[in-house]
Design a protein around this motif. Structure first.
Motif, PDB file in Angstrom:
ATOM      1  N   ASP A  77       0.863  -1.183   0.000  1.00 27.34           N
ATOM      2  CA  ASP A  77       0.000   0.000   0.000  1.00 27.34           C
ATOM      3  C   ASP A  77       0.894   1.225   0.000  1.00 27.34           C
ATOM      4  OD1 ASP A  77      -1.522   2.277   0.873  1.00 27.34           O
ATOM      5  OD2 ASP A  77      -3.045   0.922   1.688  1.00 27.34           O
ATOM      6  N   CYS A  78       0.768   2.054  -1.010  1.00 25.35           N
ATOM      7  CA  CYS A  78       1.677   3.191  -1.187  1.00 25.35           C
ATOM      8  C   CYS A  78       1.635   4.171  -0.015  1.00 25.35           C
ATOM      9  CB  CYS A  78       1.397   3.903  -2.498  1.00 25.35           C
ATOM     10  SG  CYS A  78      -0.246   4.620  -2.633  1.00 25.35           S
ATOM     11  N   ARG A  79       0.590   4.148   0.771  1.00 20.68           N
ATOM     12  CA  ARG A  79       0.481   5.079   1.896  1.00 20.68           C
ATOM     13  C   ARG A  79       1.141   4.545   3.159  1.00 20.68           C
ATOM     14  NH1 ARG A  79      -5.759   5.006   1.535  1.00 20.68           N
ATOM     15  NH2 ARG A  79      -5.061   2.883   1.293  1.00 20.68           N
ATOM     16  N   LEU A  85      -3.356   5.911  -7.869  1.00 16.65           N
ATOM     17  CA  LEU A  85      -3.767   7.185  -7.279  1.00 16.65           C
ATOM     18  C   LEU A  85      -5.271   7.398  -7.315  1.00 16.65           C
ATOM     19  CD1 LEU A  85      -0.892   9.433  -8.632  1.00 16.65           C
ATOM     20  CD2 LEU A  85      -1.091   8.330  -6.391  1.00 16.65           C
ATOM     21  N   VAL A 145      -6.746   6.614  -3.833  1.00 14.08           N
ATOM     22  CA  VAL A 145      -6.348   7.287  -2.596  1.00 14.08           C
ATOM     23  C   VAL A 145      -7.062   8.631  -2.488  1.00 14.08           C
ATOM     24  CG1 VAL A 145      -4.123   6.117  -2.459  1.00 14.08           C
ATOM     25  CG2 VAL A 145      -4.260   8.328  -3.581  1.00 14.08           C
ATOM     26  N   THR A 175       0.021  11.762  -1.182  1.00 17.55           N
ATOM     27  CA  THR A 175       0.637  10.437  -1.300  1.00 17.55           C
ATOM     28  C   THR A 175       1.916  10.515  -2.125  1.00 17.55           C
ATOM     29  OG1 THR A 175      -1.502   9.344  -1.079  1.00 17.55           O
ATOM     30  CG2 THR A 175       0.258   8.072  -2.121  1.00 17.55           C
TER      31      THR A 175
END
Length: 185
Positions: free
Chosen positions: A11-13, A30, A33, A39
């Protein structure tokens, strides 16, 4: 045999990243999110100077998926896709918004490119791609109230679309895929 490359998936976050990384690459990320610029900013903070940020996102605007000449089923497919995106709270122009995301994240003006599959005739593989894409969104389309499962008849979408395109000598344009990339100063 390369030992200096590591791919990190998560998870990029929240993914645990090393102190410094060389590249950030995301595809169809994106749009899911709440704050894409925040982010990207957070990820870019871990990027080495000169490192690259690259994202690819789609557009599902009214002109993103279409045909020439206009086909009835393509118009409905486009409406179903937009209804699913609206119901899910997705940004329907996330691809076009990549520029502002990069700028708001403190990155330089990105290079950008738009790609889209286009085709027609009896052997174009895009019919199956469009059916598979719609199939993945089917629960959202139904929940949106835009159409019922019976109206869509998902198992026949590719065949019906192929037949309609051939009968009208049409060309179909798949969804916009917009790429943006920049190097961190």
């Amino acid at each position: 045999g390369m030992t200096n490359i590591e791919f990190i998936v998560g998870d990029c976050r929240t993914v645990a990243l090393p102190r410094r990384i060389d590249a950030i690459v995301g595809r169809l990320v994106l749009m899911y999110v709440a704050d894409p610029a925040a982010t990207v900013r957070m990820l870019a903070d871990r990027l080495e100077s000169g490192g690259i940020v690259l994202f690819q996102e789609c557009n599902v605007t009214p002109v993103s998926v279409q045909s020439h000449p206009p086909l009835e089923l393509m118009a409905r497919l486009s409406a179903w896709t937009r209804a699913a995106a609206t119901h899910a709270g997705l940004n329907q122009a996330q691809g076009y918004d990549l520029r502002s995301v990069f700028i708001q994240a403190g990155l330089p003006e990105p290079q950008m490119q738009l790609d889209s599959s286009v085709g027609g005739g009896p052997d174009w593989e895009g019919y199956e791609y469009l059916e598979a894409t719609l199939r993945s969104m089917l629960p959202l389309v139904i929940c949106s109230g835009e159409a019922t499962a019976e109206e869509i008849d998902i198992d026949t979408v590719a065949a019906r679309l192929r037949n309609e395109a051939i009968a009208n000598d049409a060309v179909i344009k798949g969804p916009d895929m917009v790429s943006a990339w920049a190097r961190k100063p």
